[in-house]
Design a protein around this motif. Structure first.
Motif, PDB file in Angstrom:
ATOM      1  N   ALA A 145       0.833  -1.208   0.000  1.00  0.00           N
ATOM      2  CA  ALA A 145       0.000   0.000   0.000  1.00  0.00           C
ATOM      3  C   ALA A 145       0.867   1.257   0.000  1.00  0.00           C
ATOM      4  O   ALA A 145       0.558   2.247  -0.684  1.00  0.00           O
ATOM      5  CB  ALA A 145      -0.923  -0.006   1.214  1.00  0.00           C
ATOM      6  N   LEU A 197       2.237   1.670  -3.523  1.00  0.00           N
ATOM      7  CA  LEU A 197       1.177   2.105  -4.436  1.00  0.00           C
ATOM      8  C   LEU A 197       0.871   3.589  -4.259  1.00  0.00           C
ATOM      9  O   LEU A 197       0.668   4.316  -5.232  1.00  0.00           O
ATOM     10  CB  LEU A 197      -0.090   1.276  -4.202  1.00  0.00           C
ATOM     11  N   GLU A 198       0.849   4.030  -3.003  1.00  0.00           N
ATOM     12  CA  GLU A 198       0.564   5.429  -2.735  1.00  0.00           C
ATOM     13  C   GLU A 198       1.712   6.317  -3.188  1.00  0.00           C
ATOM     14  O   GLU A 198       1.486   7.434  -3.673  1.00  0.00           O
ATOM     15  CB  GLU A 198       0.269   5.636  -1.243  1.00  0.00           C
ATOM     16  N   ARG A 236       1.326   6.898  -6.840  1.00  0.00           N
ATOM     17  CA  ARG A 236       0.215   7.792  -7.168  1.00  0.00           C
ATOM     18  C   ARG A 236       0.511   9.222  -6.724  1.00  0.00           C
ATOM     19  O   ARG A 236       0.239  10.187  -7.445  1.00  0.00           O
ATOM     20  CB  ARG A 236      -1.071   7.318  -6.478  1.00  0.00           C
ATOM     21  N   TYR A 267      -9.914   9.088  -5.824  1.00  0.00           N
ATOM     22  CA  TYR A 267      -8.952   9.133  -4.721  1.00  0.00           C
ATOM     23  C   TYR A 267      -9.341  10.263  -3.751  1.00  0.00           C
ATOM     24  O   TYR A 267      -9.272  11.445  -4.097  1.00  0.00           O
ATOM     25  CB  TYR A 267      -7.535   9.378  -5.247  1.00  0.00           C
ATOM     26  N   TRP A 319      -5.476   2.440   0.162  1.00  0.00           N
ATOM     27  CA  TRP A 319      -5.328   1.256  -0.671  1.00  0.00           C
ATOM     28  C   TRP A 319      -5.710  -0.027   0.064  1.00  0.00           C
ATOM     29  O   TRP A 319      -5.670  -1.107  -0.523  1.00  0.00           O
ATOM     30  CB  TRP A 319      -3.889   1.145  -1.172  1.00  0.00           C
ATOM     31  N   ILE A 325      -5.090  -5.553   0.424  1.00  0.00           N
ATOM     32  CA  ILE A 325      -5.084  -4.558  -0.641  1.00  0.00           C
ATOM     33  C   ILE A 325      -6.425  -4.559  -1.373  1.00  0.00           C
ATOM     34  O   ILE A 325      -6.955  -5.616  -1.717  1.00  0.00           O
ATOM     35  CB  ILE A 325      -3.950  -4.848  -1.653  1.00  0.00           C
ATOM     36  N   LYS A 348      -7.331   1.189  -8.645  1.00  0.00           N
ATOM     37  CA  LYS A 348      -6.130   1.042  -9.464  1.00  0.00           C
ATOM     38  C   LYS A 348      -5.580   2.415  -9.807  1.00  0.00           C
ATOM     39  O   LYS A 348      -6.260   3.431  -9.700  1.00  0.00           O
ATOM     40  CB  LYS A 348      -6.446   0.296 -10.776  1.00  0.00           C
TER      41      LYS A 348
END
Length: 262
Positions: free
Chosen positions: A175, A178-179, A182, A226, A237, A244, A249
């Motif tokens: 997570a 992934l963050e 982004r 988001y 996430w 998850i 996505k």
């Protein structure tokens, strides 16, 4: 200074994966200089905006020189791996795989050289940027970093490195990554796409053949997807059970037929 270290580290890793090169790579090495030329921002060359320039005598001289430099470097690495194979000294690498499977992929020497070179070019500078973003997020949001460290201590401990077998047990780390991808994107626009037909969009028309870039930054700030997009929050996430989410996505590496090859 930190970026220089990350760039050197990333180059060493991708050169090891691509060519099996195990010696250090400095930031002023020929390989790094070639990468910076390959990764110039789209549109920086006038010929991209005015294609007719390619017919002007002498205009492409510098571009041809760069092409020869790239070709010489890529072929040099591939030739080295070929020599190491002949003497039984070649370690595992993508170039070795190509050379050992000539009958199945049927690529020419030129194609193999540029295929391996593309892997190197795509995986070096971008890796350095991603590492920098992760370091920045850890420094700016120490509470989020503490949760990640806590998960590492519980699942892995301090006596070994993580392996792929631990992947499903490190949800907070996934997570967090992934963050990071982004929150501060590695590529804000991604790869160019070409319109295959006229595309009506609002009160405009994107003409067939037009070059279109997906605005990754705008996508990453879509408030309908988001929540609090400018806030770094790995928790967004994760589901309530700590797993998850599979309904969220982000196209960190592009989308469609032009998804990022690295």
């Amino acid at each position: 200074m930190t970026y220089a270290f990350n760039a050197s580290y990333a180059a060493c890793v991708i050169l090891r994966v691509t060519y099996g090169k195990s010696t250090p790579t400095a930031t002023d090495a020929p390989e790094i200089i070639v990468i910076h030329k390959m990764l110039m921002r789209p549109g920086v060359l006038l010929v991209e905006r005015y294609p007719i320039l390619k017919y002007v005598p002498g205009y492409a001289t510098e571009l041809e020189q760069w092409r020869r430099e790239d070709s010489q470097l890529f072929h040099g690495h591939l030739d080295r791996v070929s020599r190491e194979l002949a003497t039984g000294k070649a370690g595992p690498s993508f170039a070795r795989y190509l050379l050992e499977n000539l009958s199945s992929h049927k690529l020419s020497d030129e194609e193999m050289a540029y295929l391996a070179g593309s892997l190197f070019g795509a995986g070096s500078d971008t890796t350095a940027v991603a590492i920098m973003v992760l370091v920045m997020a850890s420094a700016c949001y120490p509470k989020a970093q503490e949760k990640v460290q806590e998960e590492l201590d519980v699942v892995i401990g301090r006596d070994r490195a993580p392996t792929f077998d631990d992947y499903n047990s490190l949800q907070k780390i996934e997570a967090f990554m992934l963050e990071c991808l982004r929150w501060r994107l590695v590529t804000t626009l991604g790869f160019a796409h070409r319109a295959l037909t006229n595309i009506p969009y609002k009160n405009m028309c994107i003409l067939e053949g037009a070059i279109v870039f997906g605005n990754h930054w705008a996508i990453s700030r879509d408030t309908s997807v988001y929540s609090n997009p400018d806030q770094f929050d790995p928790q967004k996430w994760l589901k309530t059970d700590g797993k998850i989410r599979n309904d969220l996505k982000f196209p960190s590496f592009g989308f469609g037929r032009r998804i990022y090859p690295g």
